[in-house]
Design a protein around this motif. Sequence first.
Motif, PDB file in Angstrom:
ATOM      1  N   ALA A 104       9.632  -2.285  35.797  1.00 11.39           N
ATOM      2  CA  ALA A 104       8.402  -2.321  36.218  1.00 11.39           C
ATOM      3  C   ALA A 104       7.674  -1.903  34.854  1.00 11.39           C
ATOM      4  O   ALA A 104       6.316  -2.331  34.673  1.00 11.39           O
ATOM      5  N   VAL A 105       8.102  -0.863  34.039  1.00  9.75           N
ATOM      6  CA  VAL A 105       7.408  -0.506  33.007  1.00  9.75           C
ATOM      7  C   VAL A 105       7.039  -1.604  31.917  1.00  9.75           C
ATOM      8  O   VAL A 105       6.169  -1.744  31.457  1.00  9.75           O
ATOM      9  N   ARG A 106       8.154  -2.508  31.802  1.00  6.51           N
ATOM     10  CA  ARG A 106       8.018  -3.602  30.921  1.00  6.51           C
ATOM     11  C   ARG A 106       6.801  -4.603  31.186  1.00  6.51           C
ATOM     12  O   ARG A 106       6.314  -5.468  30.453  1.00  6.51           O
ATOM     13  N   ALA A 107       6.724  -4.531  32.907  1.00  6.15           N
ATOM     14  CA  ALA A 107       5.663  -5.570  33.178  1.00  6.15           C
ATOM     15  C   ALA A 107       4.487  -5.035  33.274  1.00  6.15           C
ATOM     16  O   ALA A 107       3.476  -5.587  33.849  1.00  6.15           O
ATOM     17  N   LYS A 130       4.367   7.556  39.738  1.00  8.47           N
ATOM     18  CA  LYS A 130       4.561   6.686  38.475  1.00  8.47           C
ATOM     19  C   LYS A 130       6.019   6.014  38.162  1.00  8.47           C
ATOM     20  O   LYS A 130       6.897   6.439  38.459  1.00  8.47           O
ATOM     21  N   THR A 131       5.842   5.206  37.435  1.00  6.87           N
ATOM     22  CA  THR A 131       7.160   4.414  37.049  1.00  6.87           C
ATOM     23  C   THR A 131       7.836   4.883  35.680  1.00  6.87           C
ATOM     24  O   THR A 131       8.983   4.500  35.145  1.00  6.87           O
ATOM     25  N   SER A 132       7.017   5.960  35.132  1.00  9.81           N
ATOM     26  CA  SER A 132       7.793   6.421  33.795  1.00  9.81           C
ATOM     27  C   SER A 132       8.812   7.445  34.070  1.00  9.81           C
ATOM     28  O   SER A 132       9.193   7.730  35.272  1.00  9.81           O
ATOM     29  N   ALA A 133       9.383   8.075  33.093  1.00  9.16           N
ATOM     30  CA  ALA A 133      10.412   8.979  33.261  1.00  9.16           C
ATOM     31  C   ALA A 133      11.726   8.883  34.037  1.00  9.16           C
ATOM     32  O   ALA A 133      12.016   9.380  34.666  1.00  9.16           O
ATOM     33  N   ALA A 134      12.115   7.335  33.897  1.00  7.13           N
ATOM     34  CA  ALA A 134      13.095   6.667  34.732  1.00  7.13           C
ATOM     35  C   ALA A 134      14.414   7.662  34.523  1.00  7.13           C
ATOM     36  O   ALA A 134      14.735   8.157  33.554  1.00  7.13           O
ATOM     37  N   GLY A 135      15.031   7.861  35.507  1.00  3.04           N
ATOM     38  CA  GLY A 135      16.343   8.834  35.701  1.00  3.04           C
ATOM     39  C   GLY A 135      15.920  10.138  35.642  1.00  3.04           C
ATOM     40  O   GLY A 135      16.963  11.099  35.547  1.00  3.04           O
ATOM     41  N   CYS A 136      14.647  10.658  35.593  1.00  2.00           N
ATOM     42  CA  CYS A 136      14.173  11.858  35.632  1.00  2.00           C
ATOM     43  C   CYS A 136      13.629  12.622  36.975  1.00  2.00           C
ATOM     44  O   CYS A 136      13.996  11.905  37.910  1.00  2.00           O
ATOM     45  N   ARG A 137      13.500  13.656  37.006  1.00  2.00           N
ATOM     46  CA  ARG A 137      12.963  14.522  38.485  1.00  2.00           C
ATOM     47  C   ARG A 137      11.823  13.757  39.227  1.00  2.00           C
ATOM     48  O   ARG A 137      10.801  13.632  38.467  1.00  2.00           O
ATOM     49  N   ILE A 138      12.032  13.269  40.284  1.00  3.21           N
ATOM     50  CA  ILE A 138      10.853  12.619  40.949  1.00  3.21           C
ATOM     51  C   ILE A 138       9.804  13.349  41.196  1.00  3.21           C
ATOM     52  O   ILE A 138       8.556  12.752  41.348  1.00  3.21           O
TER      53      ILE A 138
END
Length: 391
Positions: A104-107, A130-138
């Motif tokens: 999503a971020v790449r798009a 947000k779509t950032s911080a993938a793998g981090c705390r929701i």
Amino acid sequence: MLITNVKIYTMNDADEVIDKGYILIKNGIINGIGKMEAAPSEESDIIDMKGALAYPGLIDAHNHLGVFGESSSSSDGNEDTDPITPQLRVIDAIDTDNIYFSQAVRAGITTVVVSPGSSNPIAGQISAIKTSAAGCRIDDMIVKEKVAIKFALGENPKSSYYDKDQMPATRMGIAALIRETLEKASRYEKQKQSAESDGKQSDLPEYDPKNEALIPLIRREISAHFHAHTAGDIYTALRLAREFNIRAVIVHGTEGHRICSDLKNECEGVLSGPILTDISKPELKNLTPSSAGIMSANGIPVAIITDHPETPVNHLIICVAAAVRGGMDRNNALRAITSEPARICGIFDRVGSLETGKDADIVFFRDDPLNITVPSLCTIIGGKIVYSDSE
């Protein structure tokens, strides 16, 4: 960060386009925006975009990102053990390690509105993240925790409960359960409000998590997102909204183009799509890429959605291009993934346009974003570069 030499499509109320402009970012917020001759000169962190096109970070207003996994065996979207579950919170199910966050971020998609599935007539609480911080705390990704309550009409809840010897097995049963639940919630809210205003704690109703979850809906603080494809199901959603004076948003609205005059007057908007899908069930028989454009031309607020994983979230811009090919006005189509979803979902105070005071969520393109052969150039979320094609 000072971004210079960029053509800015603000997507604000005036649809302002700044041909050669700058964007100043401080503490993750847009601190200034305008023509290059007015750009501050004292900034040290300057990025020259060399004529690139800047748009607000794209928004997918309805999907199930991180709720349904990469495989069919990984699914937390449907608590189909009980048809009425407004107390469920989608943030408790989102897997931020899902590979599609980075896609999503790449798009250029910076915000997604994530919903529970549609197996239940009332499924739970929808959130914008947000779509950032993938793998981090929701918790660190939330834009608005409670955007709406998810409702579902039609074949999906029918098929979920038909073989379980319990309601609902018909459209009548679905509507009846929703009506019963909203009536109970309305009475609960009135009793609670009366006790609180009188200061009589002893008169408070016994705590009920389902009713508590529905109070913001009854008070019109949030909306009901009704999964509905056919004109008949859309009319049921509008009827229920009218009966209980709740705010209605139609999700999918596959046959919405057939009933534009009613939709314009009785709902807050349509989250249209997915466009790139097959006619997998009878209620999709009138699926057409022209639908979003017809509704938009008739004055209905429209957002274009992927319904990920039905259509992969990173194909959002392809869905928009398909809508334009189907006759949708080009600018309305771009608004359908920026300002319109932000307005419909109640997050326009933070995202959806490039304006001073809003989150610094920006996507850059070298060329027309509807030219699907041209990938995004760079994505900024909260003032941080989270993707660049130079990586």
